[in-house]
Design a protein around this motif. Structure first.
Motif, PDB file in Angstrom:
ATOM      1  N   ALA A 172      -8.383 -18.280  17.990  1.00 26.00           N
ATOM      2  CA  ALA A 172      -6.975 -18.422  17.628  1.00 26.00           C
ATOM      3  C   ALA A 172      -6.305 -17.056  17.600  1.00 26.00           C
ATOM      4  O   ALA A 172      -5.179 -16.896  18.063  1.00 26.00           O
ATOM      5  N   TYR A 175      -5.548 -15.924  20.959  1.00 22.98           N
ATOM      6  CA  TYR A 175      -4.415 -16.642  21.548  1.00 22.98           C
ATOM      7  C   TYR A 175      -3.093 -16.095  21.034  1.00 22.98           C
ATOM      8  O   TYR A 175      -2.178 -15.822  21.812  1.00 22.98           O
ATOM      9  N   GLN A 178       0.054 -14.038  15.332  1.00 20.57           N
ATOM     10  CA  GLN A 178       0.926 -14.566  14.276  1.00 20.57           C
ATOM     11  C   GLN A 178       0.521 -15.994  13.904  1.00 20.57           C
ATOM     12  O   GLN A 178       0.466 -16.341  12.727  1.00 20.57           O
ATOM     13  N   ILE A 179       0.216 -16.794  14.920  1.00 22.48           N
ATOM     14  CA  ILE A 179      -0.221 -18.153  14.638  1.00 22.48           C
ATOM     15  C   ILE A 179      -1.493 -18.115  13.800  1.00 22.48           C
ATOM     16  O   ILE A 179      -1.624 -18.826  12.802  1.00 22.48           O
ATOM     17  N   GLN A 181      -2.493 -15.886  11.760  1.00 22.22           N
ATOM     18  CA  GLN A 181      -2.197 -15.502  10.380  1.00 22.22           C
ATOM     19  C   GLN A 181      -1.546 -16.633   9.607  1.00 22.22           C
ATOM     20  O   GLN A 181      -1.795 -16.806   8.421  1.00 22.22           O
ATOM     21  N   SER A 182      -0.727 -17.426  10.296  1.00 21.58           N
ATOM     22  CA  SER A 182      -0.073 -18.530   9.599  1.00 21.58           C
ATOM     23  C   SER A 182      -1.096 -19.576   9.158  1.00 21.58           C
ATOM     24  O   SER A 182      -0.819 -20.410   8.312  1.00 21.58           O
ATOM     25  N   LEU A 183      -2.294 -19.525   9.741  1.00 19.69           N
ATOM     26  CA  LEU A 183      -3.339 -20.488   9.360  1.00 19.69           C
ATOM     27  C   LEU A 183      -4.232 -19.939   8.253  1.00 19.69           C
ATOM     28  O   LEU A 183      -5.187 -20.581   7.840  1.00 19.69           O
TER      29      LEU A 183
END
Lengths: 297, 275
Positions: A172, A175, A178-179, A181-183
């Protein structure tokens, strides 16, 4: 035509190629998850080989204990390199980061020559039986171990990235940071882990090569050899790294065969991979396995 | 003091107090914004493009740090703790999960892998059970999970559902939702909002919803805020807002007592800007 020699060289190619593949995976791992092109990958490998040898010769530890200690050392080493050298460079242009890894590679090379010397040293005898007989063929135990270890590492990589929690987190992060980190994934931890894994696995490859031949400064050249492998396979594909590694290994040995039997130019072995690199880049600029972005239509 | 904290605990799961957000140390995006999210309720945050809605969510979730922004003043209290400036992974661990704008799913991983990632911060749980719980809300995802292709090939609506489902996997107390209706057909928007409402009813998750689609948002929400230029300009229960003449005029389309010509609307708008 010398079929025996050809066969021998092909087998050699696969064995060496698998090792290139392992180092290529480490390289891709760092590139994918942290966007750093690590020119010091070959030095990581050499350092692992030297450190393990040191444990075995100086402290006369049993092989497996020395091996595990080396793994621990390399993990810490990878994390320290990431924290001290690469973390401050996050967000800097890629060219600066490349310059830093090139510089670091020279630094490590000199440091290792200074500490461990320039001459080639072989590993102490590790296996009781040096040669095993498989279906009429005499195979060196070290080669068998080399294949087994390479394949095992690849399988572990596959399982790690497919099923483990941290493997998914690393994918992730590769990929989109930022995504990730949001998880709830900590990018810092992922970066440290990528460098630790890469250093450890490179060291395993270094130890294997050291056992098959000998440890010397020349081993770090594998770090450069891995480039054609990685680029052939596609910079961002771990599978591509393995396939590229095997292709380069086999072609290298074929070049040796053709050269030795017919052309007598000498040293084709060294440069053939780079010719292949040029050809592949002309035909497939993103490598054989370089993945295009998914676009829904 | 203790009593005050007690009160915040019972009434509001999140209260944002007078925050200022600055990007790149010079661009002031939020200027003294305050809002509260009631526990177990849906709160809508409405406003035009560039009002600072997404920035507000990122300030709460900590993702601001990844974009060179920072909360330069004020506090963000989540369950009585100030979380302003906390790194996003720690905020997730506290129970706040942001569903990012544009869905933010990992396109080259499968649907199931995306769901598993949602539970990254959790320990000691049964993965399959949790996935089944998500499929209970999103039967469509269950169908699509069987084929196991890359999530990038899912339709826009399915990707949005996956993003929301992935948030459920983290078992958050508060979900920050950034424009769930973006790029979806009206029918899908309805379906997605229906699911959001059900999640809120059945699981009791508090939701802070940022939307451009004011009608849908106010229908689903219990309470609403309207922001403009980095500030809250109006708040009230969803019912109050729906019946407010100005809101009708600016966001819901229509409103006003008599039919107006285009000319009138224009001059009316100019006079009645909130700020």
């Amino acid at each position: 035509m010398n079929w025996d020699l050809l066969f021998q060289l092909l087998i050699n190619g696969v064995i060496v190629g698998l090792l290139y593949g392992v180092v290529a995976m480490c390289f891709v791992l760092i590139y994918k998850s942290t966007q750093v092109v690590n020119f010091a990958q070959g030095e990581f490998l050499l350092l692992g080989a030297w450190v393990c040898l040191y444990f075995l010769v100086e402290y006369e530890l049993p092989f497996w204990i020395g091996f595990l200690l080396t793994m621990g050392f390399m993990a810490v080493f990878g994390i320290v390199v990431q924290m001290l050298i690469l973390r401050p460079l996050i967000g800097e242009p890629i060219i600066s980061i490349i310059m830093v890894t090139i510089g670091f590679s020279s630094f490590m090379q000199s440091l290792m020559s200074w500490i461990f010397g320039n001459s080639a040293v072989s590993y102490p005898k590790i296996f009781e039986v040096e040669v095993v007989n498989i279906g009429g063929l005499n195979v060196e135990t070290a080669y068998l171990m080399s294949i087994a270890m390479s394949v095992a590492i690849m399988i572990i990589f596959f399982l790690f990235f497919r099923y483990s929690r941290f493997g998914l987190a690393m994918r992730a992060t590769a990929y989109n940071q930022q995504i990730a980190q949001s998880l709830g994934i900590s990018i810092k931890h992922v970066f440290m882990m990528a460098w630790a894994i890469s250093a450890v696995v490179s060291a395993v490859a270094g130890i294997i090569i050291g056992m098959v031949s000998a440890v010397s400064t020349a081993l770090s050249f594998i770090g450069i050899k891995v480039f054609p492998a990685v680029i052939v396979g596609g910079m961002d594909s771990i599978v591509g790294g393995v396939v590229g590694g095997v292709i380069i290994g086999v072609l290298e040995n074929l070049a040796e065969f053709v050269d030795g039997q017919y052309l007598h130019i000498g040293n084709m072995y060294q440069i053939a991979p780079f010719y292949i690199l040029i050809v592949i880049l002309m035909i497939k600029p993103y490598g054989l396995f370089g993945t295009p972005d998914i676009e829904r239509v | 003091m203790a009593q005050a904290a007690q009160k915040t605990n019972t009434d509001y799961i999140l209260s944002v107090n007078n925050i200022e957000v600055v990007y790149s140390e010079v661009i002031l995006v939020l200027r003294g914004l305050s809002l509260n999210v009631q526990r177990g309720k849906i709160t809508a945050l409405l406003g035009a493009n560039g009002a600072g809605k997404s920035t507000t969510l990122k300030a709460i979730s900590g993702l601001l740090n990844t974009e060179d922004g920072e909360v330069s003043r004020g506090s963000i209290n989540f369950e009585g703790q100030n979380i302003a400036g906390t790194s996003p992974d720690k905020v997730v661990r506290k129970g706040v999960f942001q569903v990012m704008e544009g869905r933010g799913i990992v396109q080259d991983m499968t649907l199931l892998e995306n769901l598993k990632l949602g539970a990254f911060t959790r320990k000691n749980f049964n993965m399959n059970e949790e996935i089944e719980k998500v499929f209970h809300f999103f039967p469509r995802l269950k169908e699509r999970s069987i084929t196991g292709g890359a999530a990038g090939y899912l339709s826009g609506g399915e990707q949005q559902m996956l993003a929301i489902g992935r948030a459920l996997m983290a078992k958050p107390k508060l979900i920050l939702m950034d424009e769930p209706s973006m790029g979806l057909s009206p029918l899908l928007v309805k379906e997605v909002f229906g699911i959001i409402k059900r999640m809120n009813d059945e699981l009791g998750i508090s939701i802070l919803l940022v939307e451009q689609n004011a009608t849908m948002a106010l229908n689903a929400a219990d309470f609403g805020y309207i922001m403009e230029n980095g500030k809250i300009v109006l708040d009230g229960t969803a019912e109050e807002l729906k019946n407010n003449e100005d809101v009708k005029e600016f966001y819901l389309g229509g409103g006003g007592d008599e039919r107006k010509s285009f000319k009138n609307i224009k001059s009316f708008k100019r006079r009645k800007r909130w700020l």
